[in-house]
Enzyme design. Structure first.
Site, PDB file in Angstrom:
ATOM      1  CG  ASP A  64       7.453  33.242  27.351  1.00 54.84           C
ATOM      2  OD1 ASP A  64       7.755  33.862  26.315  1.00 54.84           O
ATOM      3  OD2 ASP A  64       6.397  32.608  27.485  1.00 54.84           O
ATOM      4  CB  ALA A 116       4.979  35.192  35.456  1.00 47.25           C
TER       5      ALA A 116
HETATM    6  C1  MEV Z   1       4.772  31.149  21.929  1.00 44.99           C
HETATM    7  O1  MEV Z   1       4.537  31.947  23.090  1.00 44.99           O
HETATM    8  C2  MEV Z   1       5.791  31.811  21.045  1.00 44.99           C
HETATM    9  C3  MEV Z   1       6.157  30.989  19.816  1.00 44.99           C
HETATM   10  O2  MEV Z   1       7.074  31.799  19.059  1.00 44.99           O
HETATM   11  C4  MEV Z   1       6.804  29.685  20.171  1.00 44.99           C
HETATM   12  C5  MEV Z   1       8.184  29.840  20.793  1.00 44.99           C
HETATM   13  O3  MEV Z   1       8.869  30.850  20.591  1.00 44.99           O
HETATM   14  O4  MEV Z   1       8.614  28.873  21.457  1.00 44.99           O
HETATM   15  C6  MEV Z   1       4.972  30.714  18.941  1.00 44.99           C
END
Ligand code: MEV
Length: 329
Positions: free
Chosen positions: A164, A122
């Site tokens: 993300d 973010a």
């Molecule tokens: C971490 O936020 C998420 C995991 O799946 C690692 C990744 O996707 O890089 C555990």
């Protein structure tokens, strides 16, 4: 001066399994990082950060590699605080073809650091958006997402998934499978988040799952079963059946628990949520500590979590359909 904000996220389904090519569904949440950027007359960078996990610090530095940031907090905290900003500034300079631009940057985040809620993504997304706009360039959302992904890759030594940064840039619910990220339809999702005040070590947790998967066929099957939950969950999302989504979250948490990535405090919060009548609850992110996410349209889960041993704070945060956005210009 430009202020941009971008949301954090929870995993509705699929963390860890996504590392092995299974799909995952992260969802943006109504908790944001706000980044204010103002161009300076020189080529220096000054960062002031305020965060749930950091009491606030300011650092100022120039471009010389030999120039260490002058700051009175632990080196690791500085790295966590400014690593992503630094990479975002580089992306903004590159996008605007202004390699010597200097900035005053202020970060205010409502997203706890390292707790599975995508705080670094973010900050990076909002930083690139505000930085480029301050230099007179308006990037399409997809390019902000792509540049934020590259920034994370750089800070995290080549270990980053697109989940993300894409989710934070676009908002809403997202389907991620390998490099393929796309927005998907979702009903209103009444997320409640419980935070144990800690953070897991993502690298170690991912390595632990890898070792289990290599050692036992049934651990590999468990990872595949998480993929099956995600594929089924996508259909349930499209139908808008929130109660069934909750059941699938419970199932997903059970499989993550079996893979060894839950913790006592995460399990305590998951069970408190279920006992309070949540439609479902699971850990979110790498696990080991950090946050759980539950679905509950009532206040019962949040209230129960507030009184749960191991829970430091609990809050409601619905699905945020807005991704990165300008707050002030
Ligand atoms: C971490 O936020 C998420 C995991 O799946 C690692 C990744 O996707 O890089 C555990």
């Amino acid at each position: 001066m430009v202020v941009s904000s971008a949301p954090g996220k929870v995993y509705l389904f699929g963390e860890h399994a996504v590392v092995y090519g299974e799909p995952a569904v992260p969802c943006a949440i109504e908790r944001r990082a706000r980044v204010t950027v103002e161009e300076r007359d020189d080529d220096r960078i000054r960062v002031h950060a305020e965060d749930l996990s950091i009491n606030g610090f300011t650092v100022e530095y120039g471009d010389g590699a030999d120039e260490a940031p002058d700051v009175d907090v632990a080196e690791s905290l500085v790295q966590a605080g400014i690593g992503y900003i630094d990479a975002a500034v580089e992306q903004a300079r590159d996008a605007a073809d202004a390699p010597d631009a200097g900035f005053d940057v202020t970060v205010e985040s409502e997203i706890p650091l390292g707790a599975g809620l995508g705080s670094s993504a973010a900050v990076t997304v909002a930083g690139i958006d505000a930085g480029t706009r301050e230099l007179g360039v308006e990037l399409p959302t997809e390019e902000v997402a792509e540049r934020a992904y590259r920034a994370e890759l750089e800070v995290q030594d080549g270990e980053a998934s697109r989940a993300d940064t894409f989710c934070s840039a676009t908002g809403g619910a997202v389907r991620v499978e390998g490099d393929d990220c796309r927005a998907i339809e979702a009903p209103e999702l009444p997320f409640v988040i419980g935070f144990d005040g800690g953070a897991g070590d993502t690298g170690q947790l991912v390595a632990g799952v890898r070792a289990l998967r290599e050692e036992y066929g049934f651990a590999a099957d468990t990872v595949e079963s998480i993929g099956d939950i995600v594929r089924f969950g996508e259909e349930v999302l499209a139908e808008g059946d929130v109660a069934e989504l909750g059941q699938l979250m419970d199932f997903n948490h059970g499989l993550l628990e079996a893979l060894g990535v839950s913790s006592r405090s995460l399990d305590q919060m998951v069970w408190a949520a279920r006992d309070a009548g949540a439609l479902g609850a699971k850990l979110t992110g790498a696990g080991g500590g950090g946050c759980i996410v539950a679905l509950d349209p009532t206040e019962a889960t949040r209230t129960a979590l507030e009184y749960t041993q191991g829970c430091e704070t609990a809050f409601r945060a619905g699905l945020d359909t807005d991704g990165v956005r300008v707050e002030a210009e």
